[in-house]
Design a protein around this motif. Sequence first.
Motif, PDB file in Angstrom:
ATOM      1  N   ASP A   1      -5.131   0.653  -8.670  1.00 15.32           N
ATOM      2  CA  ASP A   1      -4.037   1.591  -8.963  1.00 15.32           C
ATOM      3  C   ASP A   1      -2.999   1.561  -7.856  1.00 15.32           C
ATOM      4  O   ASP A   1      -1.796   1.534  -8.110  1.00 15.32           O
ATOM      5  N   SER A   2      -3.497   1.576  -6.616  1.00 17.70           N
ATOM      6  CA  SER A   2      -2.578   1.545  -5.469  1.00 17.70           C
ATOM      7  C   SER A   2      -1.735   0.300  -5.494  1.00 17.70           C
ATOM      8  O   SER A   2      -0.526   0.343  -5.267  1.00 17.70           O
TER       9      SER A   2
ATOM     10  N   GLU B   1      -3.061   8.627  -1.515  1.00 13.89           N
ATOM     11  CA  GLU B   1      -4.176   7.959  -2.193  1.00 13.89           C
ATOM     12  C   GLU B   1      -5.168   7.453  -1.148  1.00 13.89           C
ATOM     13  O   GLU B   1      -6.372   7.648  -1.256  1.00 13.89           O
TER      14      GLU B   1
ATOM     15  N   LEU C   1      -9.292   2.749  -7.909  1.00 14.87           N
ATOM     16  CA  LEU C   1      -8.307   3.363  -7.021  1.00 14.87           C
ATOM     17  C   LEU C   1      -7.531   2.294  -6.263  1.00 14.87           C
ATOM     18  O   LEU C   1      -6.316   2.383  -6.092  1.00 14.87           O
TER      19      LEU C   1
ATOM     20  N   ARG D   1      -8.814   8.801  -0.739  1.00 22.22           N
ATOM     21  CA  ARG D   1      -9.813   7.876  -1.247  1.00 22.22           C
ATOM     22  C   ARG D   1     -10.848   7.501  -0.212  1.00 22.22           C
ATOM     23  O   ARG D   1     -11.953   7.129  -0.549  1.00 22.22           O
TER      24      ARG D   1
END
Lengths: 339, 188
Positions: B160-161, B105, B157, B109
């Motif tokens: 989410d992480s 990620e 993002l 990202r």
Amino acid sequence: MVFSTVLTSVPNLYLTRKPKDIHIPIRCLSSPSVSISSQSNLTQFDLKAYWAILYAEITQKLEEAIPVKYPDQIYEAMRYSVLAKGAKRAPPVMCVAAYEIFGDNRLAAFPTACALEMVHAASLIHDDLPCMDDAPERRGQPSNHKVFGDDMAILAGDALFPLGFHHIVMHTPPELVPESRLLHVIAEIARTVGSSGMAAGQFLDLKGGNTVDFIQEKKYGAMGECSAVCGGLLAGARDDEIERLRRYGRAVGVLYEVVNDVLLSKLTEKEGTEGQEKKGKGYVSLYGIEKSMEIIEELRSKAKNELDGFEKYGDRVVPLYSFIDYAINRGFNVSDLSQ
Amino acid sequence: MDNDDLRRGKPTNHKVFGEDIDVLAGDALLDFAFEHVAVSIVGVTPGRIVRAIGELAKSIGAEGLVTGQVMDINSEGLTDVGLDYLEFIHVHKTAALLEAAVVLEAILRVDVLDDILDVTKSSKELGKTAGKDLLADKVTYPKLIGIEKSKEFAEKLRSDSLELLQGFDSEKAAPLIALANYIAYRQN
């Protein structure tokens, strides 16, 4: 049809399975029908020496790529199969040879060549498992699962697939191969081994049915095809050149296997022994010797025609031509190269 | 290996399809994962995708998942398995893959944030030439969906992480949490 029997100029050390008096009477490429200049280059080309050098380099790099760490067993199991003395290293050699048609620095190809060997070893380990082909021996030694047990053999295969990809990523010099090209190489290997390639072939092999051509192509043609294509991709060959390599690699891979079948059946016939029956699924069992010989000639011709399309690269293509001859006449014993 | 009959509430693959198909299915899925990453990601530079593949490979191979499985098998029947041993198993068997998910990620990202920074920051702040994406007319997140939406996406993002890290010991997960925040809030 008149064929000349096949002899090459290199010293002949035959396969342990192939006694002196068994020949495949197929017209070899160093024959009058090939143009004079390429013919002489071909007969002068020492495939054994070429292969020996690559064999040593690749084996060295593979040795370094799989050091033994804690827990020892898994690494020992991986090394056992990858570093087997009987391994021919055909996929890496094919990859480098294809690369060298277009590229000038074989360092660009070595990591991928090693990865191909790792992935090849992984699929063989899995193929030999009791739940699959149940083979007791491989490359002149007991199969991986016989030595390390089924569980460890499965895991060794599981570890070798990703190790191949990791090796490519970590060791391919980015100044020699742009990353976008590397992604194509990775995708190519992944596709070959996975659902559209060898796994599919093995599945069909297990399930039976009269589709030996498809199986042979998927299992053996696939690796030849993949190796040749990866070599071309690394060097930045054009799309049409890649496709040409693809068809060549596939033809040579299958050719090698059909010849194996014929040699084995002749040996069995000669010695009057059982031999290692391929459970009636080989070319000879299904088509008989004569038809198998026709198939050999077709494949030889097909492979050669594809390479003729690389005429403008001159001598650079000679090694790939010599593989075709080697597949048929086995002029030397590859496992002797490890001495 | 574990000879299990159930997985995720369903009969295990080998029970339904047989061991041989099971092994092949595993191989096919493994390789399909790599194929998928190599060809399906959009909007990320090839260099980053290559790095992501390297991380993924490391996490599922002998340095990750496989070793966890080896240790797990080795521990069967042992009576004096200590906590260290158990932790070793779980770090490799379970944590490796989760860690890879977070790291992937982060690797992927960084591109979104790079794009935003390129448009909004000055060269001095960035430490590299600002505005070059616009000049080169590159396809970037801000160009495709605008600055505000890009920032929203980056924030999503990030969160989410952090959600992925929720279930872990906060002390041990601290470096990863910090990494996620650092990447999200960095100014250059």
